[in-house]
Scaffold this motif. Structure first.
Motif, PDB file in Angstrom:
ATOM      1  N   SER A 296      28.106  49.291  32.610  1.00 49.38           N
ATOM      2  CA  SER A 296      29.414  49.323  33.290  1.00 49.38           C
ATOM      3  C   SER A 296      30.438  50.107  32.469  1.00 49.38           C
ATOM      4  O   SER A 296      31.211  50.891  33.022  1.00 49.38           O
ATOM      5  CB  SER A 296      29.955  47.911  33.509  1.00 49.38           C
ATOM      6  OG  SER A 296      29.044  47.181  34.259  1.00 49.38           O
TER       7      SER A 296
ATOM      8  N   ALA B  91      43.187  41.488  47.042  1.00 48.95           N
ATOM      9  CA  ALA B  91      42.289  42.507  46.478  1.00 48.95           C
ATOM     10  C   ALA B  91      40.957  41.914  46.035  1.00 48.95           C
ATOM     11  O   ALA B  91      40.004  42.640  45.808  1.00 48.95           O
ATOM     12  CB  ALA B  91      42.958  43.180  45.286  1.00 48.95           C
TER      13      ALA B  91
ATOM     14  N   MET C 254      35.321  36.725  34.919  1.00 49.61           N
ATOM     15  CA  MET C 254      35.698  37.577  33.807  1.00 49.61           C
ATOM     16  C   MET C 254      35.424  36.793  32.522  1.00 49.61           C
ATOM     17  O   MET C 254      35.698  35.599  32.445  1.00 49.61           O
ATOM     18  CB  MET C 254      37.176  37.906  33.948  1.00 49.61           C
ATOM     19  CG  MET C 254      37.627  39.020  33.065  1.00 49.61           C
ATOM     20  SD  MET C 254      39.183  39.708  33.633  1.00 49.61           S
ATOM     21  CE  MET C 254      40.337  38.440  33.228  1.00 49.61           C
TER      22      MET C 254
ATOM     23  N   GLU D  51      42.781  50.414  44.336  1.00 44.97           N
ATOM     24  CA  GLU D  51      41.351  50.158  44.175  1.00 44.97           C
ATOM     25  C   GLU D  51      40.843  49.385  45.393  1.00 44.97           C
ATOM     26  O   GLU D  51      41.559  48.572  45.962  1.00 44.97           O
ATOM     27  CB  GLU D  51      41.119  49.322  42.925  1.00 44.97           C
ATOM     28  CG  GLU D  51      41.563  50.033  41.666  1.00 44.97           C
ATOM     29  CD  GLU D  51      40.432  50.422  40.763  1.00 44.97           C
ATOM     30  OE1 GLU D  51      39.534  49.611  40.596  1.00 44.97           O
ATOM     31  OE2 GLU D  51      40.456  51.545  40.249  1.00 44.97           O
ATOM     32  N   PRO D  52      39.586  49.608  45.778  1.00 46.24           N
ATOM     33  CA  PRO D  52      39.035  48.821  46.881  1.00 46.24           C
ATOM     34  C   PRO D  52      38.878  47.355  46.475  1.00 46.24           C
ATOM     35  O   PRO D  52      38.917  47.036  45.298  1.00 46.24           O
ATOM     36  CB  PRO D  52      37.666  49.453  47.118  1.00 46.24           C
ATOM     37  CG  PRO D  52      37.357  50.231  45.916  1.00 46.24           C
ATOM     38  CD  PRO D  52      38.646  50.567  45.250  1.00 46.24           C
ATOM     39  N   PHE D  53      38.721  46.498  47.471  1.00 45.17           N
ATOM     40  CA  PHE D  53      38.681  45.094  47.094  1.00 45.17           C
ATOM     41  C   PHE D  53      37.393  44.716  46.364  1.00 45.17           C
ATOM     42  O   PHE D  53      36.352  45.305  46.550  1.00 45.17           O
ATOM     43  CB  PHE D  53      39.001  44.157  48.253  1.00 45.17           C
ATOM     44  CG  PHE D  53      38.108  44.185  49.455  1.00 45.17           C
ATOM     45  CD1 PHE D  53      38.642  44.459  50.706  1.00 45.17           C
ATOM     46  CD2 PHE D  53      36.757  43.882  49.370  1.00 45.17           C
ATOM     47  CE1 PHE D  53      37.838  44.436  51.835  1.00 45.17           C
ATOM     48  CE2 PHE D  53      35.963  43.857  50.492  1.00 45.17           C
ATOM     49  CZ  PHE D  53      36.507  44.147  51.726  1.00 45.17           C
ATOM     50  N   THR D  54      37.529  43.707  45.548  1.00 45.76           N
ATOM     51  CA  THR D  54      36.486  43.316  44.609  1.00 45.76           C
ATOM     52  C   THR D  54      36.179  41.841  44.800  1.00 45.76           C
ATOM     53  O   THR D  54      37.084  41.055  45.039  1.00 45.76           O
ATOM     54  CB  THR D  54      37.036  43.516  43.183  1.00 45.76           C
ATOM     55  OG1 THR D  54      37.321  44.887  43.031  1.00 45.76           O
ATOM     56  CG2 THR D  54      36.053  43.077  42.144  1.00 45.76           C
ATOM     57  N   ARG D  55      34.921  41.493  44.669  1.00 45.57           N
ATOM     58  CA  ARG D  55      34.551  40.086  44.835  1.00 45.57           C
ATOM     59  C   ARG D  55      35.307  39.186  43.880  1.00 45.57           C
ATOM     60  O   ARG D  55      35.314  39.418  42.678  1.00 45.57           O
ATOM     61  CB  ARG D  55      33.056  39.933  44.538  1.00 45.57           C
ATOM     62  CG  ARG D  55      32.206  39.931  45.750  1.00 45.57           C
ATOM     63  CD  ARG D  55      30.779  40.122  45.413  1.00 45.57           C
ATOM     64  NE  ARG D  55      30.276  39.088  44.511  1.00 45.57           N
ATOM     65  CZ  ARG D  55      29.004  39.019  44.185  1.00 45.57           C
ATOM     66  NH1 ARG D  55      28.142  39.864  44.664  1.00 45.57           N
ATOM     67  NH2 ARG D  55      28.594  38.081  43.372  1.00 45.57           N
ATOM     68  N   ALA D  56      35.928  38.171  44.456  1.00 49.09           N
ATOM     69  CA  ALA D  56      36.725  37.271  43.616  1.00 49.09           C
ATOM     70  C   ALA D  56      35.869  36.539  42.601  1.00 49.09           C
ATOM     71  O   ALA D  56      36.287  36.319  41.482  1.00 49.09           O
ATOM     72  CB  ALA D  56      37.443  36.260  44.485  1.00 49.09           C
ATOM     73  N   ASP D  57      34.650  36.175  42.984  1.00 47.15           N
ATOM     74  CA  ASP D  57      33.845  35.399  42.036  1.00 47.15           C
ATOM     75  C   ASP D  57      33.532  36.219  40.801  1.00 47.15           C
ATOM     76  O   ASP D  57      33.493  35.717  39.701  1.00 47.15           O
ATOM     77  CB  ASP D  57      32.552  34.889  42.675  1.00 47.15           C
ATOM     78  CG  ASP D  57      31.744  35.979  43.328  1.00 47.15           C
ATOM     79  OD1 ASP D  57      32.349  36.837  43.985  1.00 47.15           O
ATOM     80  OD2 ASP D  57      30.519  35.974  43.192  1.00 47.15           O
ATOM     81  N   LYS D  58      33.349  37.532  40.982  1.00 47.42           N
ATOM     82  CA  LYS D  58      33.103  38.388  39.816  1.00 47.42           C
ATOM     83  C   LYS D  58      34.379  38.497  39.004  1.00 47.42           C
ATOM     84  O   LYS D  58      34.348  38.454  37.795  1.00 47.42           O
ATOM     85  CB  LYS D  58      32.616  39.769  40.257  1.00 47.42           C
ATOM     86  CG  LYS D  58      31.165  39.782  40.637  1.00 47.42           C
ATOM     87  CD  LYS D  58      30.297  39.621  39.416  1.00 47.42           C
ATOM     88  CE  LYS D  58      28.827  39.512  39.819  1.00 47.42           C
ATOM     89  NZ  LYS D  58      27.955  39.320  38.660  1.00 47.42           N
ATOM     90  N   ALA D  59      35.489  38.645  39.698  1.00 46.06           N
ATOM     91  CA  ALA D  59      36.756  38.739  38.971  1.00 46.06           C
ATOM     92  C   ALA D  59      37.012  37.434  38.230  1.00 46.06           C
ATOM     93  O   ALA D  59      37.442  37.429  37.096  1.00 46.06           O
ATOM     94  CB  ALA D  59      37.880  39.030  39.933  1.00 46.06           C
ATOM     95  N   MET D  60      36.687  36.316  38.879  1.00 43.38           N
ATOM     96  CA  MET D  60      36.909  35.021  38.273  1.00 43.38           C
ATOM     97  C   MET D  60      35.965  34.803  37.092  1.00 43.38           C
ATOM     98  O   MET D  60      36.264  34.064  36.188  1.00 43.38           O
ATOM     99  CB  MET D  60      36.667  33.913  39.295  1.00 43.38           C
ATOM    100  CG  MET D  60      37.646  33.907  40.427  1.00 43.38           C
ATOM    101  SD  MET D  60      39.190  33.162  39.968  1.00 43.38           S
ATOM    102  CE  MET D  60      38.712  31.457  39.921  1.00 43.38           C
TER     103      MET D  60
ATOM    104  N   VAL E  37      29.652  44.176  44.756  1.00 38.62           N
ATOM    105  CA  VAL E  37      30.742  43.444  44.131  1.00 38.62           C
ATOM    106  C   VAL E  37      32.071  44.018  44.625  1.00 38.62           C
ATOM    107  O   VAL E  37      33.025  43.302  44.877  1.00 38.62           O
ATOM    108  CB  VAL E  37      30.644  43.558  42.594  1.00 38.62           C
ATOM    109  CG1 VAL E  37      31.874  42.978  41.939  1.00 38.62           C
ATOM    110  CG2 VAL E  37      29.407  42.841  42.104  1.00 38.62           C
TER     111      VAL E  37
ATOM    112  N   LEU F 281      32.625  31.055  45.780  1.00 38.43           N
ATOM    113  CA  LEU F 281      33.710  30.326  45.121  1.00 38.43           C
ATOM    114  C   LEU F 281      34.281  29.331  46.126  1.00 38.43           C
ATOM    115  O   LEU F 281      34.073  29.473  47.325  1.00 38.43           O
ATOM    116  CB  LEU F 281      34.842  31.269  44.716  1.00 38.43           C
ATOM    117  CG  LEU F 281      34.692  32.115  43.467  1.00 38.43           C
ATOM    118  CD1 LEU F 281      35.948  32.936  43.279  1.00 38.43           C
ATOM    119  CD2 LEU F 281      34.474  31.236  42.253  1.00 38.43           C
TER     120      LEU F 281
END
Lengths: 286, 186
Positions: free
Chosen positions: B30, A222, B112, B101-110, A265, A246
């Motif tokens: 947001s 995801a 956090m 949910e649609p996929f989300t950029r990992a770097d943004k998730a990371m 994003v 990353l």
């Protein structure tokens, strides 16, 4: 405060933090706080706010027009508070003149002392501490490194001894893009890679851009890694460097989507221009 | 050490306004979009939130929470009040939508925030039903009734899970003391 009131207050704090209070509940809450003689306890709202940060995608800044509105309201707010303060200051000044005339001159002694201290410090710095200027060796002009083209960088990567992941691009879900092809090369070790793409149409940069997504072993499906945005400005083959945001390890799939300028994003995956599935992992380049 | 933006605002430093917008504008925007789902309403809410931030900057206590959490708290309060007073509930997604949910950029998730990571850690220590209710209420903005409808839990159970869950999160984050209310009253 008795236990019953304390429990009610905790309940209302919790209710307020999680679901909010309606008008009646708010009135009850305020009465209870006043009766108990206690203030609002922010810790419940802070806990809820922290939970609210989980998974929150801060994916765009304030739109410029909204930022302008906020700044205008800030100007208005600070101007009004400054006006209030000025009124208070003037009142205070009047009081000083009227009732305490000595205080209006008492600062002069301190001001003279401060000026004298600064002058003394400046004198000591200039005469005893300041380093003399020494002419340093002339700096040798540095050689400007030659910038390689993406083609040359790709050739270098292919010629290197690094283990490479390779995959071929095929079509995605955009019917019009049925001739998309090419391949991708990635090195875990060097954290660099390139896409060689054909059949991807020239994009109108003002309306859309291409964005690469890397699905690797370390990330949840995801949340693939953003491989950067790019534009295609000529027909035929284009070589695009991968700009992974990353560390990508063991990529399994590369997907190119069409997004708004600047990229996104969260991709809704509505327009997948091309997909490259890695069949064999970390093939050693020989 | 750099002075907190909120302290600078509280001391009347106007340059801190721009810094605050640059650093926290995206956060407030947001939160507003997440909870209100209507751009016009979100824009009005953001403007109100920032006025609340200017007014409350002096109350910020870094020993209690970070600036990010404090600003998120002010934003949530204002937005939830707005929702309650407009008697319009948050148009929450259905459970299915939440799960897909649609996929989300990992770097943004990371990326956090530290605060979000700590909160996620605090949430992991809760019972699954408590986690579910807090996620649906706080993160997705659903009401008691909507959660009861979506999960099949009785409304009283939803409230209990929310209550116990948030109490526990508060404790886990080191924000709560059992006798805090009593302390304030002394």
């Amino acid at each position: 405060m008795n236990k019953e009131i304390q429990e009610s207050l905790i309940d209302l704090h919790l209710q307020r933090a999680v679901f909010g209070l309606d008008a009646d509940e708010k009135q009850t809450f305020e009465s209870l706080l006043a009766d108990a003689g206690v203030g609002l306890d922010d810790s419940f709202d802070l806990a809820a706010a922290a939970v609210g940060l989980i998974d929150l995608q801060i994916d765009e800044p304030l739109p410029p027009h909204l930022q302008a509105r906020v700044i205008a309201s800030a100007d208005e707010y600070f101007a009004s508070t400054a006006a209030e303060n000025e009124t208070v200051d003037e009142d205070d000044f009047q009081k000083v003149l009227t009732f305490e005339p000595k205080r209006s001159w008492s600062w002069l002694g301190w001001a003279f002392a401060a000026v004298a201290c600064v002058a003394l410090a400046a004198n000591i710095w200039v005469t005893r501490i300041a380093p003399a200027e020494v002419a340093g060796p002339t700096k040798t002009p540095e050689k400007t490194p030659v910038k390689l083209t993406p083609e040359q960088e790709l050739a270098q990567l292919l010629a290197s001894q690094a283990s490479l992941v390779k995959a071929n691009f095929g079509v995605g879900n955009v019917k019009e893009l049925k001739d998309v092809g090419g391949d991708v090369v990635w090195s875990d070790e060097k954290q660099t890679g390139f896409m060689r793409l054909r059949g991807l149409p020239v994009n109108d940069k003002t309306k859309e851009t291409y964005q690469l997504w890397i699905f690797d072993k370390t990330q949840d499906k995801a949340t693939p890694i953003d491989g950067g945005t790019f534009d295609v400005d000529k027909n035929g083959e284009v070589i695009v460097p991968i700009d992974a945001k990353l560390k990508a390890l063991g990529p399994e799939l590369f997907a190119i989507t069409i997004e708004k300028p600047g990229g996104v994003v969260v991709s809704k995956r509505e327009k997948i221009a091309a997909l490259a599935k890695v069949e064999t992992q970390s093939k050693t380049n020989t | 050490m750099t002075q907190a933006i909120l302290h600078r605002i509280a001391s009347g430093d106007r340059t801190a306004v721009q810094d605050c917008l640059s650093k926290y504008g995206g956060l407030v925007w947001s939160i507003a979009r997440k909870l209100l789902r209507n751009s016009d309403e979100a824009e009005d809410a953001v403007q109100e939130v920032f006025v609340d931030i200017w007014k409350n900057a002096g109350r910020f206590d870094e020993s209690q929470a970070s600036e990010t959490t404090f600003i998120a708290m002010i934003a949530r309060r204002r937005i939830i009040d707005r929702i309650r007073y407009s008697t319009r509930r948050i148009s929450a997604d259905s459970l299915d939508d939440v799960l897909l949910e649609p996929f989300t950029r990992a770097d943004k998730a990371m990326q956090m925030s530290v605060e979000a990571n700590e909160a996620a850690e605090a949430m992991r220590k809760l019972r699954p039903e408590q986690q579910q209710v807090l996620r649906l209420s706080i993160i997705q903005g659903m009401s008691h009734q909507e959660i009861a409808d979506a999960t099949g839990m009785p409304i009283g159970t939803v409230k209990t899970h929310a209550r116990r869950g948030l109490m526990q999160v508060r404790e886990n984050l080191g924000l709560g003391k059992a006798d805090r209310l009593k302390e304030v009253s002394i």
